[in-house]
Design an enzyme around this catalytic site. Sequence first.
Site, PDB file in Angstrom:
ATOM      1  N   GLY A   1       0.867  -1.165   0.000  1.00  0.00           N
ATOM      2  CA  GLY A   1       0.000   0.000   0.000  1.00  0.00           C
ATOM      3  C   GLY A   1       0.901   1.211   0.000  1.00  0.00           C
ATOM      4  O   GLY A   1       1.791   1.316  -0.829  1.00  0.00           O
ATOM      5  N   GLU A   2       0.717   2.090   0.959  1.00  0.00           N
ATOM      6  CA  GLU A   2       1.559   3.274   1.074  1.00  0.00           C
ATOM      7  C   GLU A   2       2.078   3.315   2.513  1.00  0.00           C
ATOM      8  O   GLU A   2       1.308   3.537   3.442  1.00  0.00           O
ATOM      9  CB  GLU A   2       0.745   4.521   0.700  1.00  0.00           C
ATOM     10  CG  GLU A   2       1.461   5.816   0.897  1.00  0.00           C
ATOM     11  CD  GLU A   2       2.880   5.833   0.348  1.00  0.00           C
ATOM     12  OE1 GLU A   2       3.082   5.526  -0.833  1.00  0.00           O
ATOM     13  OE2 GLU A   2       3.812   6.143   1.128  1.00  0.00           O
TER      14      GLU A   2
ATOM     15  N   CYS B   1       6.179  -5.276   0.387  1.00  0.00           N
ATOM     16  CA  CYS B   1       6.328  -3.942  -0.193  1.00  0.00           C
ATOM     17  C   CYS B   1       6.231  -2.861   0.894  1.00  0.00           C
ATOM     18  O   CYS B   1       7.163  -2.722   1.671  1.00  0.00           O
ATOM     19  CB  CYS B   1       5.317  -3.764  -1.324  1.00  0.00           C
ATOM     20  SG  CYS B   1       5.824  -2.499  -2.479  1.00  0.00           S
TER      21      CYS B   1
ATOM     22  N   ARG C   1      12.804   3.440  -0.112  1.00  0.00           N
ATOM     23  CA  ARG C   1      11.443   3.535  -0.684  1.00  0.00           C
ATOM     24  C   ARG C   1      11.513   3.903  -2.157  1.00  0.00           C
ATOM     25  O   ARG C   1      12.416   4.633  -2.568  1.00  0.00           O
ATOM     26  CB  ARG C   1      10.647   4.643   0.007  1.00  0.00           C
ATOM     27  CG  ARG C   1       9.848   4.227   1.193  1.00  0.00           C
ATOM     28  CD  ARG C   1       9.114   5.428   1.777  1.00  0.00           C
ATOM     29  NE  ARG C   1       7.851   5.700   1.130  1.00  0.00           N
ATOM     30  CZ  ARG C   1       7.479   6.878   0.663  1.00  0.00           C
ATOM     31  NH1 ARG C   1       8.280   7.919   0.717  1.00  0.00           N
ATOM     32  NH2 ARG C   1       6.294   7.023   0.119  1.00  0.00           N
TER      33      ARG C   1
ATOM     34  N   ILE D   1       5.656  -3.024  -7.595  1.00  0.00           N
ATOM     35  CA  ILE D   1       4.829  -1.831  -7.788  1.00  0.00           C
ATOM     36  C   ILE D   1       5.379  -0.719  -6.893  1.00  0.00           C
ATOM     37  O   ILE D   1       5.243  -0.790  -5.672  1.00  0.00           O
ATOM     38  CB  ILE D   1       3.352  -2.115  -7.430  1.00  0.00           C
ATOM     39  CG1 ILE D   1       2.818  -3.316  -8.225  1.00  0.00           C
ATOM     40  CG2 ILE D   1       2.493  -0.869  -7.688  1.00  0.00           C
ATOM     41  CD1 ILE D   1       1.497  -3.871  -7.709  1.00  0.00           C
ATOM     42  N   ARG D   2       6.020   0.281  -7.507  1.00  0.00           N
ATOM     43  CA  ARG D   2       6.673   1.342  -6.721  1.00  0.00           C
ATOM     44  C   ARG D   2       7.421   0.737  -5.522  1.00  0.00           C
ATOM     45  O   ARG D   2       7.227   1.117  -4.365  1.00  0.00           O
ATOM     46  CB  ARG D   2       5.661   2.389  -6.261  1.00  0.00           C
ATOM     47  CG  ARG D   2       5.052   3.158  -7.440  1.00  0.00           C
ATOM     48  CD  ARG D   2       4.001   4.168  -7.020  1.00  0.00           C
ATOM     49  NE  ARG D   2       4.542   5.190  -6.110  1.00  0.00           N
ATOM     50  CZ  ARG D   2       5.334   6.186  -6.486  1.00  0.00           C
ATOM     51  NH1 ARG D   2       5.706   6.314  -7.740  1.00  0.00           N
ATOM     52  NH2 ARG D   2       5.751   7.066  -5.615  1.00  0.00           N
TER      53      ARG D   2
ATOM     54  N   HIS E   1       4.914  -8.478  -4.594  1.00  0.00           N
ATOM     55  CA  HIS E   1       3.544  -8.779  -4.150  1.00  0.00           C
ATOM     56  C   HIS E   1       3.093 -10.180  -4.562  1.00  0.00           C
ATOM     57  O   HIS E   1       2.347 -10.313  -5.536  1.00  0.00           O
ATOM     58  CB  HIS E   1       2.568  -7.789  -4.802  1.00  0.00           C
ATOM     59  CG  HIS E   1       2.695  -6.395  -4.318  1.00  0.00           C
ATOM     60  ND1 HIS E   1       1.983  -5.914  -3.249  1.00  0.00           N
ATOM     61  CD2 HIS E   1       3.436  -5.365  -4.766  1.00  0.00           C
ATOM     62  CE1 HIS E   1       2.280  -4.652  -3.047  1.00  0.00           C
ATOM     63  NE2 HIS E   1       3.166  -4.286  -3.952  1.00  0.00           N
TER      64      HIS E   1
ATOM     65  N   GLU F   1       0.818 -11.849  -3.357  1.00  0.00           N
ATOM     66  CA  GLU F   1      -0.642 -11.975  -3.174  1.00  0.00           C
ATOM     67  C   GLU F   1      -1.425 -11.590  -4.426  1.00  0.00           C
ATOM     68  O   GLU F   1      -2.616 -11.867  -4.502  1.00  0.00           O
ATOM     69  CB  GLU F   1      -1.098 -11.144  -1.960  1.00  0.00           C
ATOM     70  CG  GLU F   1      -1.102  -9.634  -2.138  1.00  0.00           C
ATOM     71  CD  GLU F   1       0.288  -8.993  -2.054  1.00  0.00           C
ATOM     72  OE1 GLU F   1       1.296  -9.709  -1.929  1.00  0.00           O
ATOM     73  OE2 GLU F   1       0.345  -7.743  -2.126  1.00  0.00           O
TER      74      GLU F   1
HETATM   75  N1  GLN Z   1       5.868   3.009  -2.567  1.00  0.00           N
HETATM   76  C1  GLN Z   1       5.043   2.481  -1.507  1.00  0.00           C
HETATM   77  C2  GLN Z   1       5.479   2.995  -0.144  1.00  0.00           C
HETATM   78  O1  GLN Z   1       6.349   3.757  -0.019  1.00  0.00           O
HETATM   79  C3  GLN Z   1       5.043   0.972  -1.486  1.00  0.00           C
HETATM   80  C4  GLN Z   1       4.328   0.454  -2.701  1.00  0.00           C
HETATM   81  C5  GLN Z   1       3.628  -0.847  -2.488  1.00  0.00           C
HETATM   82  O2  GLN Z   1       3.391  -1.282  -1.355  1.00  0.00           O
HETATM   83  N2  GLN Z   1       3.233  -1.441  -3.569  1.00  0.00           N
HETATM   84  O3  GLN Z   1       4.916   2.587   0.836  1.00  0.00           O
END
Ligand code: GLN
Length: 197
Positions: free
Chosen positions: A50-51, A82, A111, A140-141, A177, A179
Amino acid sequence: MSKRPRVGVLALQGDVREHARVLSDLGADVDLVRRPSELSAVDGLVIPGGESSVIDKLSRAFGMQQPLRDAIAGGMPIYGTCAGLILLADRITDGIDGQQTFGGLDVTVQRNAFGNQLDSFETDLDVPVLGEPPVHAVFIRAPLVLDAGSGVETVARLADGRIVAVRTPTLLGTSFHPEVTGERRFHELFLDTVRAA
Ligand code: GLN
């Protein structure tokens, strides 16, 4: 017959449902965890992607930061994907101003380590602890593990050697990920640790 493991998914923000589905498909009883009392009721926890800065802030607003730190120090098995890996890191780079982590993993995590060009990508990873076939990994990021202390085992690297999965006897973290791709072996590894604890 061993009883079904009771595990939680930290449900403050992120891809909570995807983890809950994999864990229940693997035979676990799954609780969504938002409060300290809900954390006390589970034998292991997944911190989703997530973030990380949002999950950090919400965990402090919900009074969850210290209970999570206590659970980690007490040896609760935890799997972070992540953003979840970022939150388990003792040290982070490129966090937002004032960003905090729960810590527990003696690693430095960067990050958004792949920049804008490579916001998201997929690749196959050899993961010796899982054996064959390779893991089809979705980033993903995603973060990278820049360094890991001597008590931390490297579980997977990119082809160029950069670290994307680590573990200790109780904590597991992946930059990617599982999942979202139907890959269940990391969750199985986590559930094995929960059953053994
Ligand atoms: N870039 C996100 C963060 O800094 C992590 C991305 C993700 O969980 N897919 O939390």
